[in-house]
Scaffold this motif. Structure first.
Motif, PDB file in Angstrom:
ATOM      1  N   ALA A 112       7.765   5.573   3.098  1.00  0.00           N
ATOM      2  CA  ALA A 112       6.773   4.424   2.678  1.00  0.00           C
ATOM      3  C   ALA A 112       7.103   3.329   2.293  1.00  0.00           C
ATOM      4  CB  ALA A 112       5.608   4.956   2.707  1.00  0.00           C
ATOM      5  N   GLN A 113       6.601   2.183   2.644  1.00  0.00           N
ATOM      6  CA  GLN A 113       6.797   1.244   1.546  1.00  0.00           C
ATOM      7  C   GLN A 113       6.095   1.780   0.132  1.00  0.00           C
ATOM      8  OE1 GLN A 113       5.353  -2.014   4.543  1.00  0.00           O
ATOM      9  NE2 GLN A 113       6.705  -3.082   2.897  1.00  0.00           N
ATOM     10  N   PRO A 114       7.088   1.176  -0.836  1.00  0.00           N
ATOM     11  CA  PRO A 114       6.548   1.502  -2.568  1.00  0.00           C
ATOM     12  C   PRO A 114       5.047   0.835  -2.623  1.00  0.00           C
ATOM     13  CG  PRO A 114       8.271   0.412  -2.841  1.00  0.00           C
ATOM     14  CD  PRO A 114       8.397   0.058  -1.326  1.00  0.00           C
ATOM     15  N   GLU A 115       4.587   0.976  -3.305  1.00  0.00           N
ATOM     16  CA  GLU A 115       3.246  -0.071  -3.737  1.00  0.00           C
ATOM     17  C   GLU A 115       3.968  -1.025  -4.788  1.00  0.00           C
ATOM     18  OE1 GLU A 115      -1.049   0.911  -5.802  1.00  0.00           O
ATOM     19  OE2 GLU A 115      -0.423   2.314  -4.634  1.00  0.00           O
ATOM     20  N   LYS A 116       4.795  -0.473  -5.486  1.00  0.00           N
ATOM     21  CA  LYS A 116       4.734  -1.237  -6.462  1.00  0.00           C
ATOM     22  C   LYS A 116       6.479  -1.928  -7.004  1.00  0.00           C
ATOM     23  CE  LYS A 116       0.939  -1.353 -10.312  1.00  0.00           C
ATOM     24  NZ  LYS A 116       0.662  -0.211 -11.219  1.00  0.00           N
ATOM     25  N   ARG A 117       6.431  -2.911  -7.117  1.00  0.00           N
ATOM     26  CA  ARG A 117       7.869  -3.073  -7.426  1.00  0.00           C
ATOM     27  C   ARG A 117       8.550  -2.754  -8.031  1.00  0.00           C
ATOM     28  NH1 ARG A 117      12.070  -4.687  -4.463  1.00  0.00           N
ATOM     29  NH2 ARG A 117      13.978  -5.989  -6.187  1.00  0.00           N
ATOM     30  N   ASP A 118       9.841  -2.049  -7.885  1.00  0.00           N
ATOM     31  CA  ASP A 118      10.190  -1.237  -8.501  1.00  0.00           C
ATOM     32  C   ASP A 118      11.793  -2.430  -9.041  1.00  0.00           C
ATOM     33  OD1 ASP A 118      12.585  -0.054 -10.015  1.00  0.00           O
ATOM     34  OD2 ASP A 118      13.204   1.391  -8.679  1.00  0.00           O
ATOM     35  N   PRO A 119      12.075  -2.370 -10.986  1.00  0.00           N
ATOM     36  CA  PRO A 119      12.640  -3.884 -10.950  1.00  0.00           C
ATOM     37  C   PRO A 119      13.815  -2.985 -10.945  1.00  0.00           C
ATOM     38  CG  PRO A 119      11.445  -2.751 -13.247  1.00  0.00           C
ATOM     39  CD  PRO A 119      10.939  -2.341 -11.925  1.00  0.00           C
ATOM     40  N   ASP A 120      15.020  -1.543 -10.966  1.00  0.00           N
ATOM     41  CA  ASP A 120      16.208  -1.650 -10.704  1.00  0.00           C
ATOM     42  C   ASP A 120      16.907  -2.284  -9.332  1.00  0.00           C
ATOM     43  OD1 ASP A 120      16.066  -0.390 -12.811  1.00  0.00           O
ATOM     44  OD2 ASP A 120      15.915   1.950 -11.890  1.00  0.00           O
ATOM     45  N   ARG A 121      15.378  -2.921  -8.704  1.00  0.00           N
ATOM     46  CA  ARG A 121      15.950  -4.037  -7.316  1.00  0.00           C
ATOM     47  C   ARG A 121      16.434  -4.655  -7.392  1.00  0.00           C
ATOM     48  NH1 ARG A 121      12.746  -1.169  -2.392  1.00  0.00           N
ATOM     49  NH2 ARG A 121      13.400   0.627  -3.008  1.00  0.00           N
ATOM     50  N   ARG A 122      16.661  -5.402  -8.967  1.00  0.00           N
ATOM     51  CA  ARG A 122      16.994  -6.369  -9.637  1.00  0.00           C
ATOM     52  C   ARG A 122      16.837  -7.563  -8.630  1.00  0.00           C
ATOM     53  NH1 ARG A 122      23.152  -7.700  -9.503  1.00  0.00           N
ATOM     54  NH2 ARG A 122      23.023  -9.009 -10.004  1.00  0.00           N
TER      55      ARG A 122
ATOM     56  N   PRO B 289     -13.921 -13.447   1.029  1.00  0.00           N
ATOM     57  CA  PRO B 289     -12.204 -13.123   0.287  1.00  0.00           C
ATOM     58  C   PRO B 289     -12.078 -11.444   1.744  1.00  0.00           C
ATOM     59  CG  PRO B 289     -13.337 -12.129  -1.838  1.00  0.00           C
ATOM     60  CD  PRO B 289     -14.345 -12.757  -0.411  1.00  0.00           C
ATOM     61  N   LEU B 290     -11.137 -11.764   1.897  1.00  0.00           N
ATOM     62  CA  LEU B 290     -10.227 -10.561   2.437  1.00  0.00           C
ATOM     63  C   LEU B 290      -8.984  -9.623   1.652  1.00  0.00           C
ATOM     64  CD1 LEU B 290     -11.353  -8.313   4.868  1.00  0.00           C
ATOM     65  CD2 LEU B 290     -10.030 -10.892   6.223  1.00  0.00           C
ATOM     66  N   ARG B 291      -8.322  -8.944   2.221  1.00  0.00           N
ATOM     67  CA  ARG B 291      -6.864  -8.556   1.162  1.00  0.00           C
ATOM     68  C   ARG B 291      -6.243  -7.717   2.264  1.00  0.00           C
ATOM     69  NH1 ARG B 291      -5.218  -8.810  -4.586  1.00  0.00           N
ATOM     70  NH2 ARG B 291      -5.276 -10.848  -4.532  1.00  0.00           N
ATOM     71  N   LEU B 292      -5.646  -8.437   3.262  1.00  0.00           N
ATOM     72  CA  LEU B 292      -4.966  -7.913   3.670  1.00  0.00           C
ATOM     73  C   LEU B 292      -3.804  -6.664   3.495  1.00  0.00           C
ATOM     74  CD1 LEU B 292      -5.765  -9.629   7.440  1.00  0.00           C
ATOM     75  CD2 LEU B 292      -6.810  -7.326   6.257  1.00  0.00           C
ATOM     76  N   VAL B 293      -3.700  -5.949   3.453  1.00  0.00           N
ATOM     77  CA  VAL B 293      -1.936  -5.257   3.111  1.00  0.00           C
ATOM     78  C   VAL B 293      -1.728  -4.249   4.011  1.00  0.00           C
ATOM     79  CG1 VAL B 293      -0.813  -4.342   1.699  1.00  0.00           C
ATOM     80  CG2 VAL B 293      -2.836  -5.130   0.933  1.00  0.00           C
ATOM     81  N   ALA B 294      -0.399  -4.171   4.948  1.00  0.00           N
ATOM     82  CA  ALA B 294       0.192  -3.567   5.903  1.00  0.00           C
ATOM     83  C   ALA B 294       1.312  -2.570   5.555  1.00  0.00           C
ATOM     84  CB  ALA B 294       0.803  -4.391   6.919  1.00  0.00           C
ATOM     85  N   ARG B 295       1.272  -1.643   5.543  1.00  0.00           N
ATOM     86  CA  ARG B 295       2.156  -0.895   5.742  1.00  0.00           C
ATOM     87  C   ARG B 295       3.283   0.107   6.412  1.00  0.00           C
ATOM     88  NH1 ARG B 295      -0.100   3.695   0.762  1.00  0.00           N
ATOM     89  NH2 ARG B 295      -1.020   4.453   2.984  1.00  0.00           N
ATOM     90  N   CYS B 296       4.182   0.360   6.480  1.00  0.00           N
ATOM     91  CA  CYS B 296       4.953   0.457   7.384  1.00  0.00           C
ATOM     92  C   CYS B 296       5.999   2.035   6.908  1.00  0.00           C
ATOM     93  CB  CYS B 296       6.415   0.222   7.604  1.00  0.00           C
ATOM     94  SG  CYS B 296       8.016   0.607   8.353  1.00  0.00           S
ATOM     95  N   THR B 297       5.758   3.082   7.323  1.00  0.00           N
ATOM     96  CA  THR B 297       5.918   4.267   6.956  1.00  0.00           C
ATOM     97  C   THR B 297       7.435   4.760   7.823  1.00  0.00           C
ATOM     98  OG1 THR B 297       4.487   4.997   6.088  1.00  0.00           O
ATOM     99  CG2 THR B 297       6.103   6.719   6.712  1.00  0.00           C
TER     100      THR B 297
END
Lengths: 379, 379
Positions: free
Chosen positions: A354-364, A340-348
């Motif tokens: 940069a993209q946050p690692e985790k979801r901020d629930p305040d964003r609904r 298995p290969l887990r690809l993740v891309a991140r933009c700054t």
């Protein structure tokens, strides 16, 4: 002959058309839809397949977001009212607008709920994958030039864009009777270069599905501000508090005196992997080109990084020259071992966000740009 | 001996107390509740019986509205923070406030959902009858004097009142984690004479249920602005958009550019019939005194009219001297014939605004002052 699921999906609309169903075809407001992913049947909401993200999105492949039944607004006899806190109320025909200095701008529009299908727990709203986004060349006049012509009075705060589409809100608070889709944007954004009233998309007149004869394009902001079927522009002397910026398309903001519910504005940085696709098989031990697209709203993309191990290690991707308001393609290479290969891309972005690692629930259920892996298997 | 339903209801709390249930009694935050109508058990929300409306409401008979579990805020060591868009941030102890020029004002507070049980279709929220209203003598300092001491900076817009009570919002949009109850009011209303920070109610220190040690009293406005357990006052340079004035305690307003969702403000004119009560029997052919109470928020009551035929004919009632901010008692006499009798009362305020005949659905489930008949039978 065996058809893959995708081929089946692609075949259906053509077969339906061949069977002669003009009533259904017209319900989409000329949205085309061949090869598009249907996210809601009526009103028609269509998502662009991943393979079509990048560059200039052909109009027929551009995602469609409609809140209500698609209205028919005839170009002939059309007028745009410009009113409210202005020196001089205007009634502008399309030709009046076309006589002004026109501009063409390449602008990426992203639905504020793009990526919602990846939310855990599931969020209310259209269940977009990553294709509720598109990039087009928009031709029109800067909204600022139109406002200048009307003469904005001192004390103006917001510019409310009102569409011809309307319907009743059935969620709480329900609207007694239908109301028009609308969105207020601050005067400064309304006057900014990237905010247009557009009548052309990719060199052709707007299609009905994309807001003909006139729509707003608010560069760098989520799509809810890019009001389609635009018929009224109202300058206000206090912040507009319409349904689509208080109840809907709003997020929690804790930066002030006490938590608030504030309208969504600028598109957040985001890199999407377009190839390989989720749950596919790639060749083990061979160089794999991971490709994608990245954007950052009002900012240019500074960098994209790729991780092949779910976010533990990152390597820089190669990003095409990027500028604000539009997306850029990027590629990176990995040579996967079997398994298995887990690809993740991140933009700054150019400001270092940069993209946050985790979801901020305040964003609904909006502004979805946390890191979401693309799992594939190398064989 | 047969007890009526009301007597039964009145008997239960006394019996429960006699059985020794201090834990439950304290859950109400010292709300008392003997003879009160329970509209929610926890947090405790209590309604005043009709017979107790009028004059100064005894503290133990004053309606209780709590959004979250009742917090315990000790008077000893208590400080009120005054901050935000001010020249000088303050931390005021109760004694600091008491050293300022204190005032006592008689002010009627009405829950914005008072009368909700009469809505058709049923509205979401506490199902108040007509007793989500009370009138008390509040002692404290004008909020304006406190703001003057802090020095409000130019450009101030709202004053946000923040309570110590907090909890998670579970309706859409849910709040990730607990948030404090709060309400922003415009600077002008914050500075108005009728807006107090009160530590006494009816000549006694505030009880916990009513916001001890300090609460806001915003005269003439619905109760949601009268924040209890007040610990912070924050001046802002833009309109506050907290949950309790965007999602909650907001109504539709179509007066602007396009429909908006705006915070509830002033109490609307309303006359309530306190006697006879709904569905009771009165004597036919004998003079019947219909009695009630009327109020009109920031305005005095100009007149109350009574109809005995469901609103076809109206006769003037006799109204006690009325002044803004507080209610007034009224009476009218009718001599009913045998049969059903449909009593309706109508209040008109000093500006000529009368209660509307029909419910305006734009008000969602708030600001309920349309005409609701009281049906009785004359025998």
């Amino acid at each position: 002959m065996t058809l893959s699921r995708r081929e089946l999906l692609r075949t259906v609309p053509a077969a339906a058309l061949a069977a002669g169903l003009p009533r259904f075809a017209s319900a989409a407001g000329g949205a085309g839809g061949d090869g598009m992913i249907v996210r809601m049947q009526e009103p028609r909401n269509l998502e662009t397949p991943l393979a079509d993200l990048g560059g200039v999105t052909p109009t027929e492949k551009f995602f469609v977001r409609s809140h209500f039944a698609v209205p028919t607004v005839e170009a002939k006899g059309f007028t745009l009212a410009v009113e409210g806190h202005v020196e001089k109320k205007l009634e502008l025909a399309l030709d009046d607008l076309k006589k002004m200095a026109t501009v063409t701008r390449e602008v990426t529009l992203e639905c504020a709920g793009n990526g919602r299908v990846f939310l855990v727990p599931q969020g209310r709203g259209l269940q977009w994958g990553n294709g509720g986004v598109g990039n087009a060349k928009w031709t029109g006049v800067p909204l600022g030039a139109v406002l200048e012509r009307a003469g904005v009075k001192a004390g103006a705060v917001d510019v409310v864009l009102v569409g011809a589409d309307k319907g009743a809100i059935t969620s709480d608070p329900p609207s007694p009777g239908p109301i028009h889709f609308d969105r207020g944007i601050p005067l400064a954004k309304a006057k900014a270069d990237e905010t247009l009233l557009a009548w052309e998309m990719n060199g052709e007149p707007l299609t009905t599905a994309h807001g003909a004869p006139l729509r707003a394009v608010v560069g760098g902001w989520y799509g809810m501000a890019a009001v389609k079927w635009l018929t009224r522009v109202v300058v206000t002397d206090r912040p507009h508090a319409g349904f689509w910026q208080t109840m809907d398309y709003s997020v929690w903001d804790r930066s002030g005196a006490s938590p608030q519910v504030v309208p969504i504005t600028a598109i957040q940085p985001k890199a999407v992997i377009t190839s390989p696709e989720l749950n596919t098989v790639v060749a083990a031990g061979k160089k794999l080109t991971v490709a994608g697209v990245a954007w950052a709203g009002e900012q240019a993309v500074k960098s994209v990084e790729l991780s092949a191990d779910g976010g533990a290690m990152w390597a820089a991707a190669t990003v095409e020259a990027s500028k604000p308001l539009t997306w850029a393609k990027w590629t990176a290479e990995v040579t996967p071992a079997k398994g298995p290969l887990r690809l993740v891309a991140r933009c700054t972005d150019a400001k270092g966000n940069a993209q946050p690692e985790k979801r901020d629930p305040d964003r609904r259920t909006y502004m979805i740009n946390h890191l979401v892996p693309v799992d594939v298997t190398a064989k």
